[in-house]
Each structure stands twice: as C-alpha cells, then as structure tokens.
Design an enzyme around this catalytic site. Structure first.
Site, PDB file in Angstrom:
ATOM      1  N   GLU A 181      72.347   9.060  -0.357  1.00  0.00           N
ATOM      2  CA  GLU A 181      73.421   8.159  -0.875  1.00  0.00           C
ATOM      3  C   GLU A 181      73.999   8.822  -2.134  1.00  0.00           C
ATOM      4  O   GLU A 181      73.579   9.761  -2.440  1.00  0.00           O
ATOM      5  CB  GLU A 181      72.252   7.253  -1.463  1.00  0.00           C
ATOM      6  CG  GLU A 181      71.516   7.469  -2.641  1.00  0.00           C
ATOM      7  CD  GLU A 181      71.308   6.289  -3.688  1.00  0.00           C
ATOM      8  OE1 GLU A 181      72.492   5.875  -3.927  1.00  0.00           O
ATOM      9  OE2 GLU A 181      70.344   6.334  -4.395  1.00  0.00           O
ATOM     10  N   HIS A 232      64.343   0.703   3.066  1.00  0.00           N
ATOM     11  CA  HIS A 232      63.671  -0.109   2.099  1.00  0.00           C
ATOM     12  C   HIS A 232      64.340  -1.678   2.192  1.00  0.00           C
ATOM     13  O   HIS A 232      65.117  -1.840   3.106  1.00  0.00           O
ATOM     14  CB  HIS A 232      63.843   0.451   0.733  1.00  0.00           C
ATOM     15  CG  HIS A 232      65.289   0.489   0.325  1.00  0.00           C
ATOM     16  ND1 HIS A 232      66.286   1.250   0.534  1.00  0.00           N
ATOM     17  CD2 HIS A 232      66.008  -0.483  -0.510  1.00  0.00           C
ATOM     18  CE1 HIS A 232      67.160   1.004   0.101  1.00  0.00           C
ATOM     19  NE2 HIS A 232      67.335  -0.024  -0.437  1.00  0.00           N
ATOM     20  N   HIS A 262      63.188   3.784  -6.380  1.00  0.00           N
ATOM     21  CA  HIS A 262      63.909   3.039  -5.988  1.00  0.00           C
ATOM     22  C   HIS A 262      63.551   1.540  -6.208  1.00  0.00           C
ATOM     23  O   HIS A 262      63.502   0.829  -7.002  1.00  0.00           O
ATOM     24  CB  HIS A 262      64.841   3.118  -4.887  1.00  0.00           C
ATOM     25  CG  HIS A 262      65.958   2.208  -4.600  1.00  0.00           C
ATOM     26  ND1 HIS A 262      67.159   2.081  -5.421  1.00  0.00           N
ATOM     27  CD2 HIS A 262      66.329   1.150  -3.751  1.00  0.00           C
ATOM     28  CE1 HIS A 262      67.927   1.335  -5.299  1.00  0.00           C
ATOM     29  NE2 HIS A 262      67.369   0.664  -3.979  1.00  0.00           N
TER      30      HIS A 262
END
Lengths: 571, 964
Positions: A174, A39, A128
């Site tokens: 993550e 991203h 996100h």
C-alpha cells in the site's frame, strides 16, 4: 484474489469491484484458487458477500482469526445502514453474510497453509488494526507478498509490522502516505492527553467523535492508562452498540496486540476498561466534567452529532477530531474554522467550544514503506492503495535508493513481470561429497563448476555422476580420446627426446603425476605422450599426445605447452 | 562432578574455604585413591553394552576426583576410548577428559598428546567437536606454554575444513581462545609456519553455515578480549556481515564493528559510490545506527546499547541521530518539537493547535529527499519509538551516555527525553527521568518542556514521582514563570499524595537555593502579602505553606534583599521552622536578629578549617593522657568525648569522624574506669557483686568495637587493627573479671586457651601492622607469649592484669572519608493513636519506609526487627527489590512487614527498628599466612550479630480475637 473491498464514495454499481475482469462467463470458482482478506476494514472486505453469494464463488476465503471474528459485525452494520437507512434494494442479506463467512478458513500468524498442490500462503503481522496481516503467496520458487494496510510504528495497542527476509519476486504494498514522513507519535499522544486533561480539570466536557473500530480502541487505551497513572476520577463514556462487541474481541485476541498488553494481560486485560463505562443518552446533560467517545467520527449524524449540539455552546468544552473529515460534514466545517453552523430546521448553532484536530492514523509513512521493502528484499515492488501522483514520487525513490524495479499500474492495467525461474535439481549425495572433498575453502557465494550428468525423467531433474547415469540407463561407456601431433625440432634419438620431454614436464607440472614408462612413453596422469621419428626428416621428432575426454583441460594445456618447444639448455 | 569442579573454580576466590576443602580431600584421598581408578576400570570392563558403559560414566561423573588421582583416571578413560566403538560413549569420555583436565592442581599437558592422537583417528563429528572442546580446556589451563598453544592452533586449522558445523565452530573457538598474533622473529627463524590467525578466522566470515559465521565473529571478538589488536581490514568484512540473513550473525557483527571502531577511530574510510572519505568511527556509527531499524529486536537492542559508548563520533553525526525530516505531500513540515520551540520564542505559548496548523510550508525538492539515509539519521528517533521496550530502554541509556559527553547533544536530545516521560512502560519512564537527572547540569529546561515534565508529577507510581523530585532538585529553570509553575504543580502533587511531603520539601529546598533571583519577584505573591493591608496569618502546620516557606527561605539565603519583603509572622515562622526543620531551612541573616551560626562566618572553606583543627587538637590532647593521673585522664576523656559529640552535631561533614573517634575514646574511658575499680585491690571472693561494673564495661566495649568496625563506611585497615586491639583488651578484661569472680579452674582453663588463641590469631591477621603497635597491650603480650603458653591460668590472669594496666593508649589514625551508617524510619511515623486492628492469627501488613545513609550492601545487611510487648522479637529480611538507590551513599527501603500475634485484651505498642547485621569474617583482611596455614581459623571468623542503627518506632496494634 487479494482482498475484496468496496468503495466508500459510491452508492451505485461502482462501489463493488467489477468481477468481470476475472471472467465474463462461467463461475469464479474455476478461475480463483482462493481469496485472501488482509484485514476487516470495509475497503478490504466490504464486497465479500456480494462476491461470494451474489456473483458466486465457492472456494476458500483466507483471513486471520480476529478478522474472521470482526468482519461479519462490520458487514452486518454496513448492510443495515445501506438497506435499513438508505433503503437500497438488491443488496446482500444477513443470510448471505453468514453463508459467506462459512467459506472462510482462518489462518494463524506464520502458519504456512497449503491451498492446493502448488499454492501456499503465509501470514505476517501487519499492525494497522487488530488482526491485520500481510500475506506471502508462493508457488514453487516464485512468490508474491501482499501487504494489505500496515503500520511500521507501534501504537498503544498494536505492534509494528514485521516480515522476514523472504525475498519475494514481487512485493505489493500500500502507499497511502507515499509522500509523507510523520512526526513521532509521542508528541501527538502527549498533546492529546494534555488537552483532555486540561479541559477536564477546568470542569469542561470532552467529546471525541470516533468510528467504532480501530482508532477508538487505541484512544481508549491511551486515556485509560493515563487515568490510571494520574489517578483521575472523571468519568469516561463510550457510546454503546458496535463497540462493545468489538471490544470483546479485542479482549480475546491478546496475542495480536503489542508487547505491553501481551505482558500485562495476566494481571489485567488492558481492554477491560476500569474507567470507561457505557454511555447513556441521559448522561450528556449531567453536570461536571466527562469524556465521551461517540460514533460516528465525522459528526455527520447519530449520537456524536447529538452530543455536539448539546455541548457546543459552552467554551469550557472541547471536541477532538482524531481523524480525517470528508468535506460537507459538520466535522469538516468546524475544523476549517466555521463558528456558526446551520442545522436542519434553519437553526443556527454557535460553536463556542474548543475544536481540536489530532491525526491518529495507522498507515506506514514513506520511511516505513521503504523500511519494509528493505526488510523483505523483493525483486520488484508494486504500489497500490494510493494516489498516482504520490506513488510516482515513491516509485522514483524506491528505484533510486533500493535499486529495485517498481510498478504502479492504474486500475485495469496489467503488469507483466519477468522472473528468472529457478529449477530445482536433485543431486546425488555421492557426487556432492566427492565434490566437497575436492573443494578446499568453503566459498558460499561463489558458483562452482561441477561435472556430472543431468537426467531428466518425468519432469524430475537429477544430477548424478556419469558412472551412475550409465548404470541407470544401461548404457556402455564410450571412450573418447583426442590425439594430437606436435612437431619438435630435435636431432637426438626418440628415447632421448622422450626423456627430455619427461624432465621438462616434471619440472613444470609439479602437482601432477608424471611418469616415464619403460617403453619410452611419458604419462601425465592418464595422458600418454610418445615420441616418434618420422622417416622423411630426421631433424624433427613427432610427439604423439593422446588424452581422454575427461582430461580435456590438462590435455590441451599440455599440447600448447609442448608446441612452445622444449627448453634449449638441458643437461 | 561438573558441579563440583565448577564450585571449586569459584572457590578459588575465598581461600579460606578452599583450604578446608583440600584438607577434606586429602583425608578422603587416602581411603579412596587405590579404589578410584580401579573401580572405574572394573566398571567399564563389566559393561556389556554401550548403554551400560554410559551409565557407569555418568555415575562416575557425579563424584569428585582428587587432583592426585586424575592422572590414573585419565589413563583408564583413554584406554577405554581406544576400545570403544559406540560414539556416544566416546563422546562422554571426551567430555570427561575435558572436565578432568580442569581439575585444580592437575597439569593436563600429559594428556594432550593422547587427545590430539585420538582426534586424528576420530570419525564421528560430534566426538570430534567434543575432543576439540577438551583441547580448549587443556589449552586454557596452560596459558604460558607457547609450544602447546601453537600445536593446538595447528590442530584447529587442520579441522577447519570439516564438513560438520559443530567441528568448525569448536575449531574457531579454539583459535579465538588460543591463537596468537605475535609473529616473533624466533619463530620465523625456526621455520615454524606461523599462521595469521586473524586471516584464517576472517575466511570463515563467509562460511555457508550461519552458526559457523557467528562462531568466527565471536572468535575474533575473543581475540580482541585477549588483547590482540585486530586488523583494520576486518572492518570491511564485518560491514558485509551486517546484511546477513541471520540475526545472531548480524548481532555479533555489530559488536565487531564497534570493537574495530574503538580501535581505529581516526583512520579514514572511503564512502562507496562517492569520492568522499570519512573517519572510521563516524562510518561505523552510521552503520550501527542503521541497525537500530533492523528486523530483529535482538540486533536492535545490541545496536542501541553500543551507540552509547561511541563517544569519539563527531558531533555532526551525533546530531543527525535525532534528525528526522518530516514532510507531508512532498512539502517540508516542521516537527512538533520545532513548532513548540517557535511558539515559545514568539511569546505565544499554548495556544492550542489549529486544524492545519501543521500545514506543510515549503515545497520539497523531490530529488533531494533521501528516504533511507545512509548515515545516522533518525536512529534515536526510531529507537525511542520501537515497539519493544528493551530497545527503548537501551536507546534511552545510550542517549544518556552520549549526552553526558556532549553538552550540545544534551540540549538537543532533551525534547526526546521529555517525550519518553509518557511511555507506556513504567521502567522506561523511570529510566528516562533518571537519564534526565544525570545530564541536568548541561541543560536548562524551556517552559514548555518543564510543563511536560511537571505533568508527570501526578503519576500514581511513587518511584516515578520521587525520581522526578530528584530531577527537579538539580534542574535549571530559565524563567520565574517556570518556578511558579513548578511550585504550583508540586503543591498539587502534595495535596494529591500527602506521603510525598518530605521529598517535595527537599525538592523545593534545592529549587529555591538554585534560583534565588527567579524566586525574588514571586515572593509577595507566594506569601500573599499586600502593600497596605495585613493579610491573615497562614496556618503553620499546613504542609503546603511550609513548602512555600522552604522555597523562599532557601532562596533568601543568597538573596539578602528578600527578607525585606517578609511580613512579621514570616519571621516568626522562620524561627520555628529553623528549629523544627533545620535540615531544610538554612540559617539566614535577618535584620535585627542575632544568629549564632551565620554570624560565625559565611564562607564555607574558612569555616571548615578551624573545626578540623579543633578536632585534631582535641584528639592530640587526649593522647597525652598516658602521663596524667587516672582521675585526670578520665576527666579529659569525658570532656573530649563531649566536645566531639557537639562538633559532630554542628558540622555535618565531620560528624562521621567525630563520632568515630568519640566512640573509640569512650571505649578507652570504659577500660580505664574498669581498671580503676576497687575490686582489684580486694581479695577475690568478697567482690562477687561489684564486678558487675567491670564486666558490663567489657561487654560494652565489645559492642562499641563492633559498631566501629561495621557501622562506618570508609574504615581502613589501620583503623581495623586498632579496633581489634581494643576488642582484645576487652576480652582480656573479661577474662580477668571472670577469673576473679568464679571459683574453680575448669572454666577458666578453657577461656584462657581461647584467649591465647585469639592473641595468636590477632598476630596472624595483622602481622604487617604490628610494628605500629609499639608499647601496646598486644605488643607486650606477644613478648610474654612463650611464658603465657606454658603458665597456668591463674598466672596468665595475673600477667594480663599487669600488662593491661601498663599498656599504652593507642593513637587512632583518622580515616580520610568516614561516614556513620544511619537510618531513619519515615513511615510508620509512630504518631497514630488509632490502633491497627486485625484478627488474631491472621497477618497485617505494615508499610515501612526508611532512608538509609552510608550503608554498604544494604540488601544483605539491613534487617527489620519487630519487638512485641511480650518480649518476642521477630527479624525480617526485606526483599532485595525493596531497596532503591536514589543517589550515591543513599538507599531507600520501602517494604511491607507482616505482623501477627495472638489476641490481646487491649491495644499495645510494638517497636519497629532497623538492624545492621554483620559478619566478622567479611572484614578480615586476607593474609599470606593462609596459604601455608595449618590452623583452621574458625574461632573468630563466624561471629555474627546485629547493631540497631535507627530509632525505634512504636506502632499501635490490636489483634482482635477471631469472631466465631
């Protein structure tokens, strides 16, 4: 290579990754098949121009369409701050950003991209931020899923991350919130709205310092819909610049947003704000209530700080910090309760306005991470993007509750994973059908024994029936027969012994075809049994059992059966 | 033909229509029977290629086939089936066989043998699947025939091992629909291999094809639906399927688990990897809860929905669903809900949150934290936060159902429901408000919760606001601050959206009467009275002031000390409001004032009895009128009608009954009056004019009877008889009047016939009720029927006239529950002097807002009528979506009416009113005679009409000429 980010905390060489880990000399292109960017946050793509233009890489860079659109804006902004404001030399230039972006290949969600003959990648939705994706990387039957940053709970403008049961060998996830389980988002939203609403009704001004992309849009939507619902008329402003461009892309990439926006955009695009207008410096002095979004988010410089200084003196006003503030910034000071701030030029600023903190963060919490691991069902998990101590806890939990091996390598550490490589073997249709016809009940999960010949030819594996194999290889079939003698105590004649053997076998082997041939021998399927009388001892008879290799199972069963002797009481 | 057959299946519900169909069919039959199968045969023989044959078959399928010719057609089809080589044609034939066997009146057992026979020889998988489908159709057609069922099950079992998933699917479907569990002793004795269908289906839970697995689960569910009890062993198998890779399998498995959990809620299952055991329903609940966080939203919706119906689950598990342990950096954190509760209980409310206010408190033992709870933990927390609103709605619904059955759970889920008031999708918000209303008797709102609830009052959606008002009507508030807060917010709402006036007043009425003691201390403040000084008198027309008064007066009803706090003008305002808004302001016992209604008796029960008695008595008195002279009878009726009407006004509970009986009496009165007319005594030709009264009476009676039949909900069959009887009398009257006033026999002849037909009709419909109609008009008429049939019209009229005079007045039995349908148009209010201006030829939208009470099925019956000054009337059907259902028996119509007209010279008023349309066939009871019936009852069935049931409202409009 997965992601190519920068470190926010450093201003020297350490801010970019050390690409010498990949190779000491020689071009990176030779060592990397592709680069995948999850991203547009700078800690995931900040080093991209440096890497491709200054270090040198010419291969493809994969990212999603929104990332491709927004990434250069952020890089350019970052470059401006670093070069123009801080005056750094030896930094990448605008041209480099453009050149770098030319190497980008955009991918769609769930599109399988064949990078080269072996490598294929596939993007999944990650929540996100707009355009954030998780990538599945697959070579042959082995695969890795890299999550980037993701969010398992939907928010006002994005949906939740989702992945199918792809069962990768490794899931790299993550773990920012490895030890946190968060409260429902609704409470926070409600608090936020209530506070803004109350202040505005009192006639106060609300300052919301934000970073230009990501949370800012969520909060805008939140306030916009609230204003719409409640029919409020108080103006909302958004400080101009970066945001307008970014908002433009948010409008364009509707498929990447959440259900509500996707469903209603035909009537009205939610990002076409009705109540939110561009901010002008002069508006700060206007009387009456207003809400202002201003950058940057930590009140350390720029417009947000200017507005803050103007408004701080009035207790009717309010500042809402929607995110984390680094130590040393004005934001951190006021959040920790300081009421008198020393500004530059020895001015003392008394803060009378209300200070509120509200965490709007878009990472998956511990439960979310576990949920994703559960969804993807990987063989092992690798934790990145988090603090070692917290990861330790999550690692333990994953191993305990999901029974999946888990790794958390430090920087520079190499992890070697054992994988069970599965080799695809082609089976001939004839053999398969033949086998299917024998099987009685379908048992999906159980392994089944199958006779056939494996032909390995030019790294190509095929399983065919033996006849076909012989034909293909041009070989003649060899008959392999086992013979065995079984001694029986029987005083009767050979013929009678044979008859007794026949009736005995007939009574036991009901499913098989047992025959008594005219020449006195007995056959069971293709197994031949003959009785002979050895000359030396008339009391014993010798049974000659002979079977082919294919009937090994039945043959050995028969011999063991015959060795036990014939039943005594026979008519 | 498929469409035709389907239609025919549906038509079985309305027998009348079906019969007509049959009739047409038989007529057609004679013409086409010889040609039908033959034509098909010829066509199929002609076909040179499979494509041609397919075309013929398709064409054939479009036409209906009669029950009698099905057999022949089937034979032809089978014949061609044997000959046909092309699988696609065979497939079509197989599907046709299935469709044909569904034909009503055709018994398909004769083709079963053939079907099974061709099944054995078929090679194509698709055709096999289709044939099995045909067998299924045959099997379902013959549910009683055990032997056939057994045979079909055998066939299905044989083909279960087929390699094609389609065939296996169909086999499982067949087993699910036909397989039986009952191993009766006789069958065992016969040596028939009874198969354990469940076992066989269960084996296919682990099939390699997900479609077959789904079909297996569906078949199992089908067995359950057919009333066979599933084995408990299935539970474990189904649990395994919950982790299937395919969503349709998981979705079906969730259903199966739910079914089993309802069958064996109390049996004990072990928890894997521990020695503990729990109830099966709890275990299943935990498993379904786990599916709320499934990867596929279809499964999530399914799971969330099913959770709501698991009421037997223990409360411990139930409460876990709302539990989510928060932690931050491995330290336990309190949820915002817990914090809010604490703040509230410590007395420090709304201090705002500080940085680090949610700082974690105690350390968490790392070993004790369980991130993926095996059980129900946090299922609803997840469900309510889901990204798909379908899941959220399902979760809210489930929450509602569970909370209704468990008060303690209701208390707990309150915080979550309140949170849902801020959802981004309006539907979800609305649903959660409704849910809250449904559970509101179990709960008391805390002040901070109330605060959140009230914040929604500013919502711009009218539905949401009104739902919230409804919610506040039945909410319990714990403190006086809460009441004050609610009042302040409602007044704010009132100023922002003045259209909510009525709804807010109503809401405050209930709020006041529910919390008298909490309102008491607020009174001085609310009325802004001062112990020493007189304060200015508030404006009586201010809606906000009225709102406050409504709250106070309703509280004062049960709180006698309150009126002492009122100032003089308050009493004056009371008197005014009691008259103008009597539905909102109750009767109070005020010092020094005489109040009629409250003086009677304060208790409700004793109040009801005498009025009920009074009603009974006055009605009984009326039924003696047979013995009175006409004059006396008329007077008695008039008085009784007046009494009843007054009673209805006073006693709202009895209004329906009183009105209903009054209407009936009025009909009788009209009838008597009409028969008292002088015209009967005079020679016919002289009284052409005066017959107006009689014919008008007949007409009015007709109208009134229609009103009685269709405007009241709760009318039972026995009343319908009486009403129809009255109508019949009116028709007789009409006939007599016409006979007297018209010359010439021709029209009379037709009318007579029609009337006789109607008498016949009446007899047929109400044959069972006839014994109750002793001595009545129709009773006498039926006695004379043979004579009537043969006599001439003039004679018929004469007979009718005498019977009408002699017949007894029928006693109208009072129905238990009867309510008159009524409607009030709230908007347009009809007060505006400003005309609505618009350009002629274009349309103007007029907002119409009306409340409907006791209207059944308003979507189909309620119409809006617009009357223009030129007499032009326009009938508008509102959209079904414009009707909302805020409570039982009540509806609300919010819609737009489009007006248009040519240009006028000056503004004028149009009338808007609501109409109730009726269709007399809808109410006619079904009678056994229909089956053998030979007369088509078209005479009366389709009488349609409309009854105006609201006061007309005038709207001032002005179409302007278009500017050029």
């Amino acid at each position: 290579m997965l992601d190519c980010g920068m470190h926010m905390g450093f201003n020297d060489d350490r801010r970019f990754p050390d690409f010498s880990y990949i190779t000491q000399n020689g071009r990176l292109t030779d060592f990397l098949d592709c680069v995948i960017i999850s991203h547009f946050h700078l800690d995931h793509c900040g080093a991209l121009p440096y890497f491709s233009e200054m270090v040198g890489y010419d291969g493809p860079i994969y990212m999603t369409h929104p990332t491709q659109a927004i990434c250069p804006i952020l890089l350019e902004d970052y470059r401006k701050i670093a070069v123009d404001k801080k005056g750094e030399a030896n930094f990448f230039t605008s041209q480099m950003i453009k050149d770098c972006m030319k190497k980008v290949v955009a991918v769609h969600l769930h599109q399988t991209v064949q990078v080269d003959d072996e490598l294929e990648i596939k993007a999944y939705y990650a929540g996100h931020v707009l355009g954030a994706a998780m990538f599945q990387i697959k070579v042959g039957s082995e695969s890795v899923v890299y999550t980037g940053d993701y969010n398992m709970t939907p928010d006002r403008h994005l949906g939740a991350a989702w992945i199918d049961k792809c069962r990768p060998n490794l899931l790299i996830t993550e773990s920012t919130y490895a030890t946190t389980i968060r409260d429902s988002k609704r409470c926070r939203e409600r608090d936020f709205l209530k506070k803004v609403h109350e202040t505005v009704e009192r006639g106060g001004k609300v300052l919301i310092p934000v970073f230009a992309l990501g949370r800012a849009q969520e909060l805008c939507i939140l306030l916009e819909t609230f204003w719409e619902r409640m029919n409020l008329k108080v103006p909302i402003y958004f400080s101009t610049g970066l945001t307008e461009k970014a908002n433009h892309y948010y409008k364009l990439f509707i498929p990447w947003t959440n259900q509500k926006i996707r469903k209603t955009f035909v009537q009205r695009n939610m990002f076409e704000f009705k109540h939110i207008k561009a901010f002008d410096r002069a508006f700060a002095d206007n009387p009456g209530p207003m809400v202002v979004f201003a950058t940057p988010g930590m009140l350390h410089a720029g417009q947000s700080l200017q507005i803050f200084r103007k408004w701080a003196g009035n207790e009717k006003n309010m500042v809402i910090m929607p995110g984390y503030c680094v130590q040393g910034t004005v934001g951190h000071k006021i959040l920790s309760g300081q009421r008198k701030l020393e500004m530059e030029g020895r001015q003392v600023l008394e803060v009378k306005m209300q200070v509120e903190y509200m965490s709007f963060s878009a990472h998956a919490d511990a439960k979310g991470i576990m949920q994703l691991v559960g969804q993807a069902e990987p063989e092992s998990v690798l934790l990145v993007h988090g603090e070692a101590k917290k990861m330790e806890f999550l690692k333990q939990k994953i191993e305990q509750e999901l029974r999946v091996s888990c790794y958390m390598p430090a920087n520079g550490e190499t992890v070697t994973l054992p994988t069970s490589l599965s080799i695809p073997v082609g089976i001939s249709l004839g053999l398969l059908k033949q086998e299917m016809a024998q099987g009685l009940l379908p048992e999906a999960k159980k392994p089944r024994l199958l006779h056939g010949t494996l032909i390995m030819k030019d790294s190509n594996f095929r399983l065919v029936s033996s006849e076909q194999a012989l034909k293909e290889l041009g070989l003649a079939e060899h008959q392999l027969r086992f013979t065995c003698r079984v001694h029986l105590h029987d005083t009767r004649k050979e013929q009678e012994t044979a008859l007794r053997v026949y009736s005995h076998l007939k009574s036991i082997l009901k499913d098989h075809c047992v025959q008594h041939l005219p020449d006195g021998s007995v056959t069971v399927e293709s197994i031949l049994i003959q009785a002979a009388a050895p000359s030396e001892d008339p009391g014993t008879k010798v049974l000659l059992v002979s079977w082919t290799y294919q009937d090994e199972e039945l043959g050995s069963f028969l011999t063991s059966l015959l060795k036990k002797g014939l039943p005594q009481a026979l008519s | 033909m498929a469409a035709h057959l389907k239609k025919r299946v549906y038509e079985e519900f309305t027998k009348v229509v079906q019969q007509q169909q049959e009739e047409i069919a038989t007529k057609k039959l004679r013409l086409t029977k010889p040609s039908k199968s033959a034509a098909l045969h010829i066509d199929l023989c002609k076909a040179t290629s499979p494509a041609d044959a397919l075309q013929y078959l398709l064409q054939f399928a479009r036409k209906p086939v009669e029950a009698e010719s099905v057999e022949g057609v089937v034979r032809i089809l089978l014949e061609h089936y044997y000959k046909e080589n092309d699988p696609s044609v065979r497939l079509k034939i197989a599907s046709l066989l299935g469709l044909l066997s569904k034909t009503t009146g055709f018994s398909p057992d004769c083709i079963m043998d053939d079907a099974i026979n061709i099944l054995q020889n078929e090679k194509s998988h698709q055709v096999l699947a289709q044939l099995l489908d045909t067998l299924l159709a045959i099997g379902t057609k013959l549910p009683e025939n055990q032997a056939i069922q057994m045979r079909l099950v055998d066939v299905a079992c044989q083909h279960l091992t087929d390699t094609s998933h389609g065939v296996r699917n169909k086999c499982l479907q067949l087993l699910g629909n036909l397989g039986s569990l009952e191993k009766s002793i006789t069958k065992d004795a016969e040596g028939l291999a009874t198969r354990d269908v469940q076992k066989i289906i269960g084996d296919y839970f682990s099939d390699q094809d997900p479609r077959v697995r789904t079909a297996a689960i569906k078949a199992m569910l089908q067995l359950h639906e057919r009333g066979l009890k599933l084995h408990q062993t299935i539970y474990n198998q189904a649990c395994k399927l919950l982790s299937d890779d395919y969503e349709q399998v998981r979705s079906a498995a969730v259903q199966l688990i739910w079914v089993v959990s309802q069958l064996y809620p109390e049996s004990i299952v072990p928890i894997p990897s521990s020695n503990e055991e729990i109830r099966l329903v709890d275990d299943a609940f935990g498993k379904i809860c786990h599916m709320v966080s499934d990867g596929s939203w279809v499964v999530r919706v399914q799971a969330a929905k099913l959770l709501g119906s698991m009421e037997q689950v223990s409360s411990h598990f139930l409460e876990q669903t709302l539990d989510k342990k928060l932690m931050s950096d491995l330290r336990r954190k309190r949820t915002a809900h817990e914090r809010a509760k604490e703040l509230y209980s410590s007395g420090e409310f709304s201090s705002g949150r500080k940085w680090g206010d949610d700082a974690p408190k105690e350390e968490v033992d790392t070993g004790a934290v369980n991130l993926i709870e095996s059980g129900a933990c946090g299922a609803f927390v997840h469900g309510l936060e889901d990204e798909m609103y379908e899941v959220r709605i399902a979760a809210v619904e489930a929450l509602c159902m569970l909370a209704q059955s468990s008060p303690s759970f209701a208390e707990k889920c309150l915080d979550f429901l309140v949170d849902m008031f801020n959802d981004e999708i309006e539907e979800v918000r609305l649903q959660s408000i409704h849910t809250m209303r449904k559970i509101s008797n179990n709960i008391t709102l805390r002040e901070d919760q109330l605060d959140t609830v009230l914040a929604v009052l500013e919502d711009s959606s009218r539905d949401i606001r009104e739902a919230l008002h409804e919610l506040l009507c039945c909410t319990n508030v714990s403190t006086k601050e809460g009441i004050h807060l609610a009042l302040v917010e409602l007044l704010k709402n009132l100023t922002k959206y003045p259209t909510d006036r009525d709804s807010i007043w109503k809401c405050l009425k209930f709020l006041g009467s529910r919390h008298p003691t909490l309102v008491l201390p607020l009174v001085p403040e609310l009325l802004s009275t001062h112990p020493f000084f007189d304060t200015a008198e508030p404006d009586m027309d201010d809606p906000a002031y009225i709102a406050v008064l409504v709250l106070i007066f309703n509280a004062a009803k049960t709180c006698p000390t309150m009126p002492a706090l009122f100032s003089d003008h308050t009493f004056r305002h009371y008197a005014y409001l009691r008259d103008s808004l009597s539905h909102l302001v109750p009767a109070l016992r005020l010092p020094g004032r005489k109040l009629v209604s409250s003086a009677v008796s304060p208790s409700i029960i004793s109040q009801e009895d005498p009025s009920q008695q009074f009603l009974q008595q006055s009605l009984e008195r009326v039924y003696t009128l047979q013995h009175l002279d006409p004059q006396g009878a008329q007077e008695l009726l008039e008085f009784t009608i007046r009494d009843l009407q007054r009673l209805g006004e006073l006693q709202s509970e009895l209004a329906g009954v009183a009105d209903f009986s009054a209407t009936y009496l009025r009909c009788q009165l009209l009838l008597i009056k009409a028969l008292q007319e002088k015209l009967w005594n005079v020679a016919a030709p002289l009284y052409l004019k005066q017959s107006d009264l009689a014919s008008a009476a007949a007409k009015q009676i007709m109208e009134e009877t229609y009103k009685m039949e269709f405007m009241y909900s709760g009318v039972e069959n026995k009343q319908v008889v009486i009403i129809h009887h009255m109508r019949l009398q009116a028709k007789a009257l009409q006939l007599i009047v016409t006979a007297r006033t018209t010359r010439g026999l021709d029209p009379l002849f037709g009318m007579c016939e029609k009337f006789l037909q109607e008498v016949d009709f009446f007899q047929r419909y109400f044959i069972t009720d006839l014994p109750h109609l002793q001595d009545s008009f129709v009773d006498k008429l039926l006695d004379l029927m043979p004579r009537l049939m043969t006599s001439k019209p003039a004679e018929v009229v004469k007979i009718l006239q005498t019977t009408l005079r002699q017949s007894a007045f029928l006693h109208l039995p009072l129905p238990e529950q009867i309510h008159k349908a009524s409607a009030t148009i709230i908007e347009p209010a009809g007060e505006s002097d400003n005309p609505l201006r618009f350009t002629s030829g274009l349309v103007v939208a007029l907002d119409v807002d009306a409340t409907l009470e006791h209207v059944q099925d308003p979507q189909n019956t309620v119409k809006i009528q617009v009357l223009y000054p030129d007499g032009q009337a326009q009938l508008i059907h509102p959209k079904p979506a414009d009707f909302r259902n805020p409570g039982p028996g009540r509806h609300r119509l919010i819609t737009q009416v489009y007006l248009s007209h040519t240009a006028w010279t000056e503004p004028c008023q149009v009338e808007v009113r609501l109409l109730l349309s009726y269709n007399s066939s809808a109410r006619i009871p079904k009678c056994p005679w229909m089956e053998g019936g030979e007369v088509s009852p078209q005479v009366e069935t389709s009488i349609e009409g409309t009854i105006p049931f609201s006061k007309p409202v005038k709207v001032y409009i002005m179409p302007k000429p278009a500017r050029r």
